[in-house]
Scaffold this motif. Structure first.
Motif, PDB file in Angstrom:
ATOM      1  N   ILE A  69       0.835  -1.214   0.000  1.00 38.59           N
ATOM      2  CA  ILE A  69       0.000   0.000   0.000  1.00 38.59           C
ATOM      3  C   ILE A  69       0.864   1.255   0.000  1.00 38.59           C
ATOM      4  CG2 ILE A  69      -1.662   1.352   1.324  1.00 38.59           C
ATOM      5  CD1 ILE A  69      -2.891  -1.289   2.274  1.00 38.59           C
ATOM      6  N   ALA A  70       1.839   1.329   0.939  1.00 31.03           N
ATOM      7  CA  ALA A  70       2.674   2.533   1.032  1.00 31.03           C
ATOM      8  C   ALA A  70       3.561   2.681  -0.196  1.00 31.03           C
ATOM      9  CB  ALA A  70       3.536   2.470   2.297  1.00 31.03           C
ATOM     10  N   GLY A  71       4.200   1.572  -0.608  1.00 31.00           N
ATOM     11  CA  GLY A  71       5.060   1.629  -1.794  1.00 31.00           C
ATOM     12  C   GLY A  71       4.271   1.961  -3.047  1.00 31.00           C
ATOM     13  N   GLY A  72       3.093   1.347  -3.185  1.00 30.27           N
ATOM     14  CA  GLY A  72       2.253   1.628  -4.353  1.00 30.27           C
ATOM     15  C   GLY A  72       1.790   3.069  -4.384  1.00 30.27           C
ATOM     16  N   THR A  73       1.437   3.601  -3.211  1.00 32.32           N
ATOM     17  CA  THR A  73       1.010   5.007  -3.128  1.00 32.32           C
ATOM     18  C   THR A  73       2.133   5.949  -3.553  1.00 32.32           C
ATOM     19  OG1 THR A  73      -0.496   4.478  -1.310  1.00 32.32           O
ATOM     20  CG2 THR A  73       0.119   6.795  -1.588  1.00 32.32           C
ATOM     21  N   LEU A  74       3.357   5.694  -3.048  1.00 32.70           N
ATOM     22  CA  LEU A  74       4.483   6.561  -3.403  1.00 32.70           C
ATOM     23  C   LEU A  74       4.834   6.444  -4.881  1.00 32.70           C
ATOM     24  CD1 LEU A  74       6.867   6.225  -0.327  1.00 32.70           C
ATOM     25  CD2 LEU A  74       5.332   8.091  -0.896  1.00 32.70           C
ATOM     26  N   LEU A  75       4.733   5.235  -5.437  1.00 28.08           N
ATOM     27  CA  LEU A  75       4.998   5.069  -6.871  1.00 28.08           C
ATOM     28  C   LEU A  75       3.948   5.802  -7.700  1.00 28.08           C
ATOM     29  CD1 LEU A  75       6.086   1.311  -7.030  1.00 28.08           C
ATOM     30  CD2 LEU A  75       7.535   3.320  -7.425  1.00 28.08           C
ATOM     31  N   ALA A  76       2.699   5.780  -7.235  1.00 27.37           N
ATOM     32  CA  ALA A  76       1.638   6.510  -7.936  1.00 27.37           C
ATOM     33  C   ALA A  76       1.884   8.014  -7.874  1.00 27.37           C
ATOM     34  CB  ALA A  76       0.280   6.169  -7.324  1.00 27.37           C
ATOM     35  N   ILE A  77       2.329   8.496  -6.699  1.00 28.79           N
ATOM     36  CA  ILE A  77       2.649   9.919  -6.564  1.00 28.79           C
ATOM     37  C   ILE A  77       3.826  10.294  -7.460  1.00 28.79           C
ATOM     38  CG2 ILE A  77       3.494  11.687  -4.952  1.00 28.79           C
ATOM     39  CD1 ILE A  77       1.964  10.209  -2.743  1.00 28.79           C
ATOM     40  N   ALA A  78       4.786   9.356  -7.582  1.00 21.54           N
ATOM     41  CA  ALA A  78       5.986   9.628  -8.379  1.00 21.54           C
ATOM     42  C   ALA A  78       5.730   9.520  -9.881  1.00 21.54           C
ATOM     43  CB  ALA A  78       7.099   8.662  -7.981  1.00 21.54           C
ATOM     44  N   ALA A  79       4.664   8.832 -10.288  1.00 20.83           N
ATOM     45  CA  ALA A  79       4.420   8.546 -11.707  1.00 20.83           C
ATOM     46  C   ALA A  79       4.452   9.779 -12.619  1.00 20.83           C
ATOM     47  CB  ALA A  79       3.097   7.804 -11.863  1.00 20.83           C
ATOM     48  N   PRO A  80       3.842  10.914 -12.234  1.00 16.07           N
ATOM     49  CA  PRO A  80       3.891  12.080 -13.133  1.00 16.07           C
ATOM     50  C   PRO A  80       5.308  12.537 -13.475  1.00 16.07           C
ATOM     51  CG  PRO A  80       2.259  12.417 -11.406  1.00 16.07           C
ATOM     52  CD  PRO A  80       3.015  11.176 -11.046  1.00 16.07           C
ATOM     53  N   ALA A  81       6.279  12.199 -12.635  1.00  9.77           N
ATOM     54  CA  ALA A  81       7.661  12.636 -12.883  1.00  9.77           C
ATOM     55  C   ALA A  81       8.230  12.038 -14.157  1.00  9.77           C
ATOM     56  CB  ALA A  81       8.545  12.266 -11.692  1.00  9.77           C
ATOM     57  N   THR A 134       6.860  10.736   7.302  1.00 11.78           N
ATOM     58  CA  THR A 134       5.621  10.027   7.633  1.00 11.78           C
ATOM     59  C   THR A 134       5.558   8.661   6.936  1.00 11.78           C
ATOM     60  OG1 THR A 134       4.507  11.277   5.863  1.00 11.78           O
ATOM     61  CG2 THR A 134       4.316  12.125   8.107  1.00 11.78           C
ATOM     62  N   VAL A 135       5.344   8.672   5.639  1.00 15.65           N
ATOM     63  CA  VAL A 135       5.157   7.407   4.910  1.00 15.65           C
ATOM     64  C   VAL A 135       6.425   6.560   4.916  1.00 15.65           C
ATOM     65  CG1 VAL A 135       4.484   6.373   2.715  1.00 15.65           C
ATOM     66  CG2 VAL A 135       3.449   8.521   3.439  1.00 15.65           C
ATOM     67  N   ILE A 136       7.579   7.203   4.644  1.00 20.52           N
ATOM     68  CA  ILE A 136       8.824   6.434   4.551  1.00 20.52           C
ATOM     69  C   ILE A 136       9.258   5.921   5.921  1.00 20.52           C
ATOM     70  CG2 ILE A 136      11.277   6.534   3.970  1.00 20.52           C
ATOM     71  CD1 ILE A 136       9.701   6.619   1.472  1.00 20.52           C
ATOM     72  N   ARG A 137       9.468   6.842   6.884  1.00 29.52           N
ATOM     73  CA  ARG A 137      10.018   6.428   8.181  1.00 29.52           C
ATOM     74  C   ARG A 137       8.986   5.783   9.090  1.00 29.52           C
ATOM     75  NH1 ARG A 137      14.204   6.388   5.502  1.00 29.52           N
ATOM     76  NH2 ARG A 137      14.579   8.388   4.495  1.00 29.52           N
ATOM     77  N   GLY A 138       7.713   6.169   8.937  1.00 29.66           N
ATOM     78  CA  GLY A 138       6.689   5.651   9.840  1.00 29.66           C
ATOM     79  C   GLY A 138       6.023   4.375   9.370  1.00 29.66           C
TER      80      GLY A 138
END
Length: 747
Positions: free
Chosen positions: A385-397, A694-698
């Motif tokens: 969930i966390a990894g997928g969310t961050l990859l989705a956020i990163a996708a526009p890059a 938050t997402v990474i460290r927590g």
């Protein structure tokens, strides 16, 4: 209480400072004063324009400098029919031109005034014309002398209501910029201190404790400002480097002090005496600060590989302030804590103190404890969930478009000069930012050189690179000619760059390139942007490789774990990628752009991705090293890996959250500035730190470590010969049990 024996650099430094507290404080004060005094006496050498870039831009600047040609600041007055009914040939238009010429000459501040009827600077539709002139004196200080000329032009405008009469040029634009935004940076920098102090007051609940991190950060910044003056004689500095240094210095200075203070308070709350608590803080948080500081310095050093003078200045200034803050944190801070003792709790805020006591003294966090229970119960689901969310956020890059922002992209409609700039470019494409060909020959007056110049003028227009007029200014004594070429494309950088490429690749080789001994580098705003982009793109791979490889090696040596080193790099890269995605989504695609005042930008400023990578990779290591050090410490004390993860994350959650809130708040201040490039920097940094803390460290870090289990500490035998930089401050700590705590405490 038993005797606590500690060893290692951070522990020894903290122990010495605590024992010789007045000497440690005196040495620090002396260092700051000497650095400032020597820096002031030495004076600061700023990056010279000719050294900003390599390539043709650099060559052209060197030719002009070697020839001793001092180009004055050029200004232009646009005279234009408002409704399109008045033509340049009409009596009314001619009268306005004459009035402008007389008015600017009458100020006594200008020279070389040319009428559009003599210089043929009348637009194709016959409804716009340019009066051009130069300001007397040094071009670098022209903005300070431009006001009388601007007032004279404004007076002519009042007398000719049917025409638009506006001035634009380097000096007038700089003055408008200073008037509108000159205080922006200062206000942002000054507001960073009270914002940080306010958050620290809430975090510590005591005025004295909150003042210590701010005092350390400010003194580190002051010392670094002095050092910048000294170092600038070897590596020139700049105002931009100064602003970046202040940002980074405030961030790491407060963070390092926060880490140290929180651990010292936690140990005292656990029942340890002041001396033992201070030694434990020195051996644990102090070590984490050293590891983090060295890693951040390595990341900042990556900017030295760009070959760009501005980046080199920013990298060196940032590196110095991190090193100074790191040294201050492990030396003068323990001395101050030893001096203050219980007085560090002076100025306590009753509500905050009561709330902390209600939460208990174990340094834990109810919120993160609840989050950790869920994460550790289902680590695989959490990673997905966390990894997928961050990859989705990163996708526009993946579709990131970078470019040097034009005036209207940078400032929008907030400055009158933007509209003037666009009107000049519409009427005279490329006229506001012409390319300049700097021609140097053994004899600039030789027939073959003159013929080549004439051919260049003709071919520049016939090739479609320019619509003219192409102006040639000869400096016979220096054997140099300056050729001004308005580029087709104007303010459209993509089209203007194509016109520049035609000049460089087609027109020049066919004309000036055929004459032996002739140099003809092409410079100007568009050329400078193009050369900057080329050089920046060429430095991306070396910088990325340097930062990633050295950060990996430092983590490997500091934790003696191949797994920890690899996961550190991957998680940091994911954090940076997510920040890139946020930037592209907001500033390029316009998603939520109205919330930050970024409508219609459509691109990311060229220098930002590499700058953000270096800064974020360095700063995110602060949290990572601090959290993983605490997890490893708990593991060494005999806890199983999963319990060590829970303990490490929960006990560091408060300090990481406080540090992150300060960073986000300080960076967000820069996100409120009017310049889009500064807004992008502020939003990018704030978003990255928020995601990282938050997402990474927590979530992601504890979930990944829980999945790996004992493999977190995997260290192949063939790597055992590497230097051991792990907790060399000794796990052999002899301490009496306190408050029912029977385990031995290695520091």
């Amino acid at each position: 209480m038993g005797k606590t024996e500690v060893r290692g650099l951070a522990a020894r430094a903290g122990g010495w400072s605590a024992r010789h507290r007045w000497a440690a404080v005196g040495i620090w004060v002396l260092f700051v004063v000497l650095a400032m005094g020597l820096g002031s006496a030495a004076g600061r050498v700023d990056v010279d324009e000719s050294d900003q870039l390599k390539g043709e831009t650099h060559t052209a600047a060197r030719i002009i400098e070697d020839a001793g040609i001092e180009e004055p600041a050029g200004e232009t007055v646009l005279i234009q029919s408002k409704g399109g009914s008045v033509e340049a040939t009409s009596g009314e238009f001619r009268a306005a031109v004459a009035d402008v010429v007389d008015a600017v000459r009458g100020t006594g501040k200008v020279t070389g005034v040319t009428s559009p009827y003599d210089a043929h600077t009348i637009s194709r539709d016959g409804r716009s014309a340019l009066v051009q002139f130069d300001l007397r004196g040094d071009a670098e200080t022209a903005a300070d002398r431009i006001e009388p000329v601007l007032n004279a032009v404004a007076g002519v405008q009042e007398d000719h209501g049917s025409l638009r009469i506006e001035e634009i040029g380097g000096a007038s634009m700089q003055k408008q910029y200073k008037d509108a935004f000159g205080d922006d940076f200062q206000q942002a920098e000054y507001s960073a201190v009270p914002v940080a102090l306010g958050i620290l007051l809430i975090a510590f609940g005591a005025l004295v404790a909150a003042l210590l991190p701010v005092a350390l950060a400010i003194t580190a910044i002051m010392a670094t400002m002095g050092l910048m003056g000294i170092v600038s004689h070897l590596q020139p500095m700049s105002d931009t480097a100064n602003s970046v240094m202040l940002l980074v210095g405030m961030a790491v200075g407060v963070d390092y002090c926060l880490f140290y203070l929180r651990r010292e308070r936690e140990e005292r709350a656990a029942g340890r005496d002041a001396g033992t608590a201070l030694r434990i803080a020195a051996a644990t948080s102090g070590r984490a600060i050293v590891v983090s500081g060295v890693t951040v310095c390595v990341a900042m050093a990556g900017m030295l590989f760009t070959g760009l003078a501005e980046f080199e200045a920013m990298g060196l200034a940032s590196l110095m302030v991190v090193a100074v803050a790191m040294v201050g944190s492990v030396t003068v801070l323990p001395a101050l804590l030893s001096l203050l003792g219980e007085r560090v709790e002076k100025g306590r805020l009753p509500f905050v103190g009561r709330r902390r006591r209600e939460r208990g003294t174990d340094g834990g966090s109810r919120f993160w404890s609840a989050v950790l229970r869920g994460v550790l119960a289902r680590p695989l689901v959490s990673v997905v969930i966390a990894g997928g969310t961050l990859l989705a956020i990163a996708a526009p890059a993946l579709g990131m478009k970078t470019q040097q922002l034009t005036l209207d992209q940078e400032f929008g409609d907030s400055l009158p000069m933007v509209q003037t700039y666009n009107r000049v470019n519409d009427a005279f494409p490329g006229g506001s930012e012409p390319a300049q060909v700097v021609v140097r020959a053994q004899d600039i007056g030789a027939p073959e050189v003159r013929q080549a110049l004439a051919d260049f003028k003709e071919r520049a227009i016939s090739s479609g690179a320019s619509r003219g007029p192409v102006d040639v200014k000869l400096h016979k004594t220096q054997n140099v000619a300056l050729v001004s070429v308005p580029l087709v494309g104007g303010s459209d950088m993509d089209k203007a760059t194509k016109s520049l490429d035609k000049l460089r690749d087609e027109v020049r080789p066919a004309t000036l390139g055929k004459v032996d001994g002739v140099e003809a580098p092409i410079t100007g705003q568009v050329a400078g942007n193009s050369d900057f982009n080329d050089q920046l793109m060429g430095s991306v791979v070396p910088v990325f490789a340097f930062v990633v490889v050295f950060a990996f090696l430092l983590m490997l040596l500091s934790f003696r774990s191949l797994t920890v080193a690899l996961t550190s790099i991957v998680l940091n890269l994911l954090s940076v990628a997510a920040a890139y995605g946020v930037l592209v989504a907001v500033f390029q695609h316009g998603w939520g752009a109205s919330l930050v005042g970024a409508e219609g930008v459509g691109a990311i400023v060229t220098w930002l991705p590499l700058f953000l990578f270096v800064i974020l990779f360095g700063l995110s290591m602060d949290y990572h090293v601090f959290v993983v050090s605490r997890i490893r410490e708990a593991r060494m004390r005999g806890r199983d890996t999963r319990d060590a993860i829970r303990h490490g994350v929960v006990t560091t959650a408060g300090v990481v959250t406080s540090a992150a809130v300060i960073m986000v708040a300080v960076f967000a201040i820069f996100g409120t500035l009017s310049m889009q490039s500064m807004k992008q920097m502020g939003v990018g940094l704030a978003a990255a730190v928020l995601i990282d803390a938050t997402v990474i460290r927590g979530v992601l870090l504890p979930a990944v470590m829980a999945l790996l289990g004992e493999r977190n500490w995997y260290f192949p035998k063939w790597l055992h010969r590497l230097p051991d930089l792990t907790h060399d401050e000794a796990p052999e700590v002899i301490a009496q049990p306190v408050r029912g705590e029977s385990e031995r405490l290695p520091v």
